[in-house]
Design an enzyme around this catalytic site. Structure first.
Site, PDB file in Angstrom:
ATOM      1  N   ASP A 251     -18.434   6.148 -20.803  1.00 24.53           N
ATOM      2  CA  ASP A 251     -17.567   6.532 -21.921  1.00 24.53           C
ATOM      3  C   ASP A 251     -18.151   6.106 -23.263  1.00 24.53           C
ATOM      4  OD1 ASP A 251     -15.300   7.643 -23.080  1.00 24.53           O
ATOM      5  OD2 ASP A 251     -14.163   5.781 -22.999  1.00 24.53           O
ATOM      6  N   SER A 272     -10.487   9.767 -26.578  1.00 25.35           N
ATOM      7  CA  SER A 272     -10.660  10.543 -25.354  1.00 25.35           C
ATOM      8  C   SER A 272      -9.310  10.808 -24.717  1.00 25.35           C
ATOM      9  CB  SER A 272     -11.602   9.819 -24.399  1.00 25.35           C
ATOM     10  OG  SER A 272     -11.392   8.428 -24.449  1.00 25.35           O
ATOM     11  N   GLN A 322     -15.503  14.988 -20.238  1.00 24.00           N
ATOM     12  CA  GLN A 322     -14.424  14.387 -21.011  1.00 24.00           C
ATOM     13  C   GLN A 322     -13.977  15.358 -22.082  1.00 24.00           C
ATOM     14  OE1 GLN A 322     -14.656  10.979 -24.268  1.00 24.00           O
ATOM     15  NE2 GLN A 322     -14.501  10.046 -22.248  1.00 24.00           N
TER      16      GLN A 322
HETATM   17  C1  1VU Z   1     -14.789   5.768 -26.994  1.00 30.91           C
HETATM   18  C2  1VU Z   1     -13.598   6.665 -26.922  1.00 30.91           C
HETATM   19  C3  1VU Z   1     -12.432   5.861 -26.438  1.00 30.91           C
HETATM   20  O1  1VU Z   1     -12.601   4.944 -25.715  1.00 30.91           O
HETATM   21  S1  1VU Z   1     -10.919   6.336 -26.942  1.00 30.91           S
HETATM   22  C4  1VU Z   1      -9.916   5.280 -26.001  1.00 30.91           C
HETATM   23  C5  1VU Z   1      -9.310   5.932 -24.825  1.00 30.91           C
HETATM   24  N1  1VU Z   1      -8.387   6.935 -25.205  1.00 30.91           N
HETATM   25  C6  1VU Z   1      -7.210   6.610 -25.816  1.00 30.91           C
HETATM   26  O2  1VU Z   1      -6.912   5.479 -26.146  1.00 30.91           O
HETATM   27  C7  1VU Z   1      -6.236   7.722 -26.051  1.00 30.91           C
HETATM   28  C8  1VU Z   1      -4.870   7.322 -25.510  1.00 30.91           C
HETATM   29  N2  1VU Z   1      -3.905   8.366 -25.745  1.00 30.91           N
HETATM   30  C9  1VU Z   1      -3.217   8.440 -26.878  1.00 30.91           C
HETATM   31  O3  1VU Z   1      -3.301   7.615 -27.778  1.00 30.91           O
HETATM   32  C10 1VU Z   1      -2.288   9.599 -26.994  1.00 30.91           C
HETATM   33  O4  1VU Z   1      -2.110  10.208 -25.765  1.00 30.91           O
HETATM   34  C11 1VU Z   1      -2.817  10.647 -28.023  1.00 30.91           C
HETATM   35  C12 1VU Z   1      -4.165  11.189 -27.598  1.00 30.91           C
HETATM   36  C13 1VU Z   1      -2.911  10.032 -29.414  1.00 30.91           C
HETATM   37  C14 1VU Z   1      -1.833  11.806 -28.054  1.00 30.91           C
HETATM   38  O5  1VU Z   1      -0.535  11.295 -28.332  1.00 30.91           O
HETATM   39  P1  1VU Z   1       0.442  12.064 -29.325  1.00 30.91           P
HETATM   40  O6  1VU Z   1       1.718  11.328 -29.334  1.00 30.91           O
HETATM   41  O7  1VU Z   1       0.495  13.487 -28.937  1.00 30.91           O
HETATM   42  O8  1VU Z   1      -0.282  11.822 -30.717  1.00 30.91           O
HETATM   43  P2  1VU Z   1      -0.679  12.825 -31.906  1.00 30.91           P
HETATM   44  O9  1VU Z   1      -1.927  13.509 -31.570  1.00 30.91           O
HETATM   45  O10 1VU Z   1       0.464  13.685 -32.280  1.00 30.91           O
HETATM   46  O11 1VU Z   1      -0.933  11.780 -33.092  1.00 30.91           O
HETATM   47  C15 1VU Z   1      -1.972  10.827 -33.034  1.00 30.91           C
HETATM   48  C16 1VU Z   1      -2.297  10.444 -34.471  1.00 30.91           C
HETATM   49  O12 1VU Z   1      -2.829  11.569 -35.143  1.00 30.91           O
HETATM   50  C17 1VU Z   1      -1.984  11.883 -36.261  1.00 30.91           C
HETATM   51  N3  1VU Z   1      -1.896  13.339 -36.350  1.00 30.91           N
HETATM   52  C18 1VU Z   1      -1.188  14.149 -35.556  1.00 30.91           C
HETATM   53  N4  1VU Z   1      -1.398  15.430 -35.925  1.00 30.91           N
HETATM   54  C19 1VU Z   1      -2.245  15.405 -36.968  1.00 30.91           C
HETATM   55  C20 1VU Z   1      -2.853  16.394 -37.792  1.00 30.91           C
HETATM   56  N5  1VU Z   1      -2.615  17.671 -37.614  1.00 30.91           N
HETATM   57  N6  1VU Z   1      -3.715  15.995 -38.736  1.00 30.91           N
HETATM   58  C21 1VU Z   1      -3.976  14.695 -38.939  1.00 30.91           C
HETATM   59  N7  1VU Z   1      -3.434  13.687 -38.179  1.00 30.91           N
HETATM   60  C22 1VU Z   1      -2.584  14.057 -37.232  1.00 30.91           C
HETATM   61  C23 1VU Z   1      -0.652  11.276 -35.951  1.00 30.91           C
HETATM   62  O13 1VU Z   1       0.048  10.979 -37.129  1.00 30.91           O
HETATM   63  C24 1VU Z   1      -1.076   9.996 -35.246  1.00 30.91           C
HETATM   64  O14 1VU Z   1      -1.561   9.050 -36.197  1.00 30.91           O
HETATM   65  P3  1VU Z   1      -1.089   7.521 -36.127  1.00 30.91           P
HETATM   66  O15 1VU Z   1      -1.481   7.031 -34.767  1.00 30.91           O
HETATM   67  O16 1VU Z   1       0.393   7.575 -36.295  1.00 30.91           O
HETATM   68  O17 1VU Z   1      -1.815   6.852 -37.245  1.00 30.91           O
END
Ligand code: 1VU
Length: 337
Positions: A251, A272, A322
Site C-alpha cells: 500500500d 484508499s 486498489q
Molecule cells: C496510503 C494510502 C492510505 O493508506 S489511505 C488510508 C486507508 N484508507 C482510509 O483511511 C480511508 C477510510 N475510509 C474513509 O475515510 C471513508 O470511507 C471515506 C473514503 C472518506 C468516504 O467516507 P464519506 O463519508 O463518504 O466521506 P466523503 O468522501 O463524503 O468526505 C471525505 C472528505 O472529503 C470532503 N469532501 C467531500 N466531497 C467533496 C468534494 N466534492 N470536494 C472537496 N471535498 C469533498 C468531505 O468534506 C470530507 O472532508 P473532512 O474529512 O470533513 O475534512
C-alpha cells in the site's frame, strides 16, 4: 495487559514442495549476500507492527508504529494486521492466496485497533476468513482472506519482469532526500518538509528506479517502478508472515501512481477505498522486490491502481489492485529555490 504471543504467526514454516512453487534463490541460504544486509536488526514489522496481542479466541489487538502525515492510519498496516489475525486461525498447510478489503472509516492513530475474525468456511482445499478491524466500536476495515493448500498443476505462466537497474545501483529514498537537501539556496519551507520526511520511521526501504526530478515536476505516464523490502531482518520460512509484510508494503506510495500525469495538481484529499491482493508463490519480504505500479484509469474523483511485486529472480510473487478517492486542487506553490 494480555501477554503477546511468541512469533507473529505461530508454527507455519515455508511452503513445502519446492517443485510446485519455486523458492526464492535467497531462500536457499540464509547466508546469501543479499540477506546479510540486516541480520543483526530484526524487522520492527515482525517485532511490533504485525505482532498482534491475543485478547480472546479470534480477537486481537494491534498497535501502530508509523503514522502518515495525514494522521490517518496507514492502510497497509491495517491490511497487514488483518491478514495476521486471519492467518492465526488457519492450519499450517494453508497459505494466503488472496485478500479483498474495504477501508470504510478513517483509522484513528490515538487508539489501538481490534481485529475480530469470523471463520467463514473451512473447505477441503480452500479456507475463508472474514476480519473486521474495529475502533471506537465501529469497523474501519472489512477484509476477506482466502487460504489454499498447495495443489500442483501443469498450468503455469506469468508476465515477464521489466528490465531495470539492480537495487545496488540505485539510491534509497533517504539518500535521494539528502541529495535534494544538499542543493544550494533551497527554500526553508522545502528544507523543513524534506527533513520531516527523513525523520519518518517508515519500516520499509525503497529505491525508486526513476526518481522524480527535484526541480521540474513533469507529467509522466501513470507508471512507476521501485525496489522495496522490509527494513531489518525477517529470515526465511513462515510464508504467512512474508505475505502479511507484503500486504503492508503493497500500500506504500501505491495510489500516488494515479497522480503522475497531473503535476499541476496536488491531492487535497486522497485515501484508499479498497485493496485486493493475490499471492502467487514464495518470496522474502525482507529481500528486494520490484514493485511495478500502474494506473489504468482515473475519473470522477477516483483512481484505480494495479501493482505487481516481482522477486528479483524474475518470478511474479504477488499482484495488487486498489481504488482510491482523489480530490485535487491546482498547485499554486512557489518555486523550491
Ligand atoms: C496510503 C494510502 C492510505 O493508506 S489511505 C488510508 C486507508 N484508507 C482510509 O483511511 C480511508 C477510510 N475510509 C474513509 O475515510 C471513508 O470511507 C471515506 C473514503 C472518506 C468516504 O467516507 P464519506 O463519508 O463518504 O466521506 P466523503 O468522501 O463524503 O468526505 C471525505 C472528505 O472529503 C470532503 N469532501 C467531500 N466531497 C467533496 C468534494 N466534492 N470536494 C472537496 N471535498 C469533498 C468531505 O468534506 C470530507 O472532508 P473532512 O474529512 O470533513 O475534512
Amino acid at each position: 495487559m494480555a501477554e503477546r504471543e511468541v512469533g507473529v504467526i505461530g508454527g507455519a514454516s515455508d511452503y513445502p514442495g519446492g517443485n510446485v512453487l519455486p523458492k526464492s534463490p535467497e531462500d536457499e541460504s540464509s547466508e546469501s549476500p543479499a540477506s546479510q544486509h540486516s541480520q543483526d536488526l530484526k524487522s520492527i514489522l515482525v517485532t511490533s507492527v504485525l505482532n498482534l496481542e491475543k485478547l480472546d479466541v479470534d480477537l486481537y489487538r494491534g498497535t501502530h508504529h508509523w503514522v502518515p502525515r495525514s494522521q490517518r492510519l496507514f492502510g497497509g498496516q491495517i491490511v497487514g494486521q488483518a491478514l495476521v489475525a486471519a492467518a492465526k486461525s488457519v492450519s499450517d498447510n494453508l497459505y494466503a492466496h488472496s485478500l479483498h478489503c474495504y477501508f470504510v472509516r478513517t483509522g484513528d492513530p490515538k487508539v489501538p485497533v481490534l481485529y475480530q475474525v469470523d471463520r467463514i468456511r473451512d473447505g477441503r482445499s480452500f479456507t475463508v476468513r472474514s476480519v473486521r478491524a474495529i475502533q471506537h466500536g465501529q469497523p474501519i476495515l472489512i477484509c476477506q482472506a482466502s487460504f489454499h493448500m498447495l495443489q500442483p498443476s501443469p498450468l503455469q505462466h506469468q508476465f515477464t519482469m521489466p528490465v531495470v537497474p539492480q537495487p545496488e545501483d540505485l539510491l534509497t529514498g533517504e539518500e535521494l532526500i539528502r541529495l535534494y537537501l544538499s542543493k544550494p539556496n533551497l527554500a526553508e519551507k522545502f528544507k523543513q518538509g524534506l527533513n520531516k520526511l527523513l525523520a519518518n520511521e517508515v519500516p520499509i526501504e525503497i529505491k525508486p528506479v526513476n526518481p522524480p526530478h527535484f526541480y521540474r515536476l513533469a507529467a509522466t505516464e501513470p507508471k512507476t517502478l521501485f525496489w522495496v523490502r522490509a527494513r531489518g531482518y525477517i529470515g526465511e520460512g513462515n510464508m504467512k508472515l512474508h505475505c502479511c509484510v507484503a500486504a503492508y508494503v503493497s500500500d506504500f506510495a501505491f495510489l500516488g501512481t494515479a497522480l503522475l500525469p497531473y503535476p499541476d495538481y496536488r491531492a487535497q484529499f486522497s485515501a484508499s477505498l479498497d485493496h485486493a491482493m493475490w499471492f502467487h508463490t514464495t518470496f522474502r519480504s525482507d529481500e528486494w522486490m520490484l514493485y511495478e505500479c500502474e494506473s489504468p484509469w482515473a475519473g470522477g474523483s477516483r483512481g484505480l491502481v494495479q501493482g505487481r511485486l516481482w522477486r528479483r529472480d524474475g518470478v511474479l510473487a504477488a499482484s495488487c489492485s486498489q481504488e482510491g478517492v482523489l480530490r485535487v486542487k491546482p498547485v499554486t506553490e512557489p518555486s523550491k529555490l
